[in-house]
Design an enzyme around this catalytic site. Sequence first.
Site, PDB file in Angstrom:
ATOM      1  N   HIS A 153      17.445   5.234  -7.920  1.00 46.12           N
ATOM      2  CA  HIS A 153      17.297   4.809  -6.510  1.00 46.12           C
ATOM      3  C   HIS A 153      16.064   5.446  -5.852  1.00 46.12           C
ATOM      4  CE1 HIS A 153      21.602   3.611  -6.864  1.00 46.12           C
ATOM      5  NE2 HIS A 153      21.687   4.751  -7.523  1.00 46.12           N
ATOM      6  N   SER A 274     -12.699   1.454  -1.845  1.00 48.07           N
ATOM      7  CA  SER A 274     -12.557   0.525  -0.725  1.00 48.07           C
ATOM      8  C   SER A 274     -13.933   0.229  -0.161  1.00 48.07           C
ATOM      9  CB  SER A 274     -11.670   1.165   0.347  1.00 48.07           C
ATOM     10  OG  SER A 274     -11.924   0.572   1.604  1.00 48.07           O
ATOM     11  N   LYS A 280     -10.908   6.179  -0.393  1.00 47.95           N
ATOM     12  CA  LYS A 280      -9.871   5.484  -1.164  1.00 47.95           C
ATOM     13  C   LYS A 280     -10.123   5.494  -2.660  1.00 47.95           C
ATOM     14  CE  LYS A 280      -7.047   2.804   0.472  1.00 47.95           C
ATOM     15  NZ  LYS A 280      -5.587   2.944   0.470  1.00 47.95           N
ATOM     16  N   GLU A 287      -1.870  -2.838  -9.951  1.00 47.41           N
ATOM     17  CA  GLU A 287      -1.289  -3.821  -9.027  1.00 47.41           C
ATOM     18  C   GLU A 287      -1.455  -5.247  -9.554  1.00 47.41           C
ATOM     19  OE1 GLU A 287      -2.115  -2.517  -4.680  1.00 47.41           O
ATOM     20  OE2 GLU A 287      -3.573  -1.510  -5.955  1.00 47.41           O
TER      21      GLU A 287
END
Length: 452
Positions: A153, A274, A280, A287
């Site tokens: 969880h 970025s 970043k 992803e």
Amino acid sequence: MWGGRFDAGPDPEMFALTASIEVDIALLGADAAATKAHARVLEKAGLLTADEVTAVDGALDELVAQWRAATLFPAPGDEDVHSLVERTLTESLGETGRKIHAGRSRNDLIATDVRLYSKDAAAALGDAVRGLIGALADRAEAHTETVMPGFTHVQPAQPVSVGFHLAAHGFAFARDLSRIERAGEAADVNVLGAGALAGTTLPLDATIATKELGFASMFDNAMDAVADRDFVCDLLYATSLLGVHLSRLAEEIVLWASPAFRFARVPDQWSTGSSMMPQKRNPDMAELIRGRAAPAIGDLNSMLVLLKGLPLAYDRDMQEDKELLFRSVERALGCVQGMTAMIGGLTFDEARLAAASEDGAMWATDLAEILVSRGVPFREAHETVGRLVASLEKSGAPIDEELLLAAHTSFERGDLAATRPAQGMMARTSHGGTAPERVREQVKELRSRVAG
Ligand code: ARG
């Protein structure tokens, strides 16, 4: 291919909408191989001479060479790869080319071509997945003692090793490997010789094509042979579930790489920056691998929906299978290769992992199991430790020996050691557990699966 029956040729618009050459040209090598095999079947039946077979071989070799050199350009009338092959054979060999399609149909031909493609695709995917499992096994072996929080969880649960966690992913990919291999076996059946749907009146021996093309076995029923695309579904299911497994691993990499976790660092070459925010460091590759499971699942779904309700035998709907299959295979190969590179270059922040392993009272089960080993019923042990965790949470104090001894009369001096995360990880020596010797066994098992 069918001029005799019609007064007018196809409407250009219909032709454009039905032609598949742009997609199925990728099957040129398979179509040439199937055509060579069929030439031998015709020769055995006395319908082509040995010289004609030699001429067919030469013309097809030339055609495949042109295609490999990217100097082959379909003619405006080439509807699909089969019509292109027959046209070029006829242009170069005349009457011999006009004989080649006897006793066969584009229906058995396309199914044969797709089976040949699928066998190769399964082999290539299998090799790629073996590489990924090998990379996970290597990293797992190097991290059998690196402790990290194990979650359920997304809540701290019990301490594990990084090696144990990576090996867990390895076993999912080992199942993918066997699914891919089984999909390759499902494709490994010759269907050339089925004709359009019912066989042929010509004395053709399909075993010759089966052997020539290196198929393991041969179709049983010609109608089923041209209607069956189960092997495509099998491969698309294998790539879908592979995509799901890649996606779950990718998601963990995304979490681990986030400064909120700071468990691992994706190598520079596989990270992105970025355009606006100079600080970043984004895990875009992970992803995208996660994202690409979506079209993988979509393509499997499309294939199943495509087939449902199709009456036997061949229906033109089936032409749409190739685009789904080709792109699913290419996508899966790219994702597996990208993931293999990322796994190889991932660095784990061991100090941070050790610190994170102190959070969340992950020693709680260990303390309860100490009580159980001294004869305390598990429910009583569970409640005792639960109360201890709750009181520590209220006071904000860390666990210490006095608190432990006060929690239950069966606790003894020295039990506090069980609250060390590394100790908890090492102590899970049960079958398939996270203790280093168990993980080394798992790594060995993964390597043996890769070796086959
Ligand atoms: N291009 C078709 C396919 O990919 C094969 C041709 C069979 N077409 C036909 N009208 N019988 O499935």
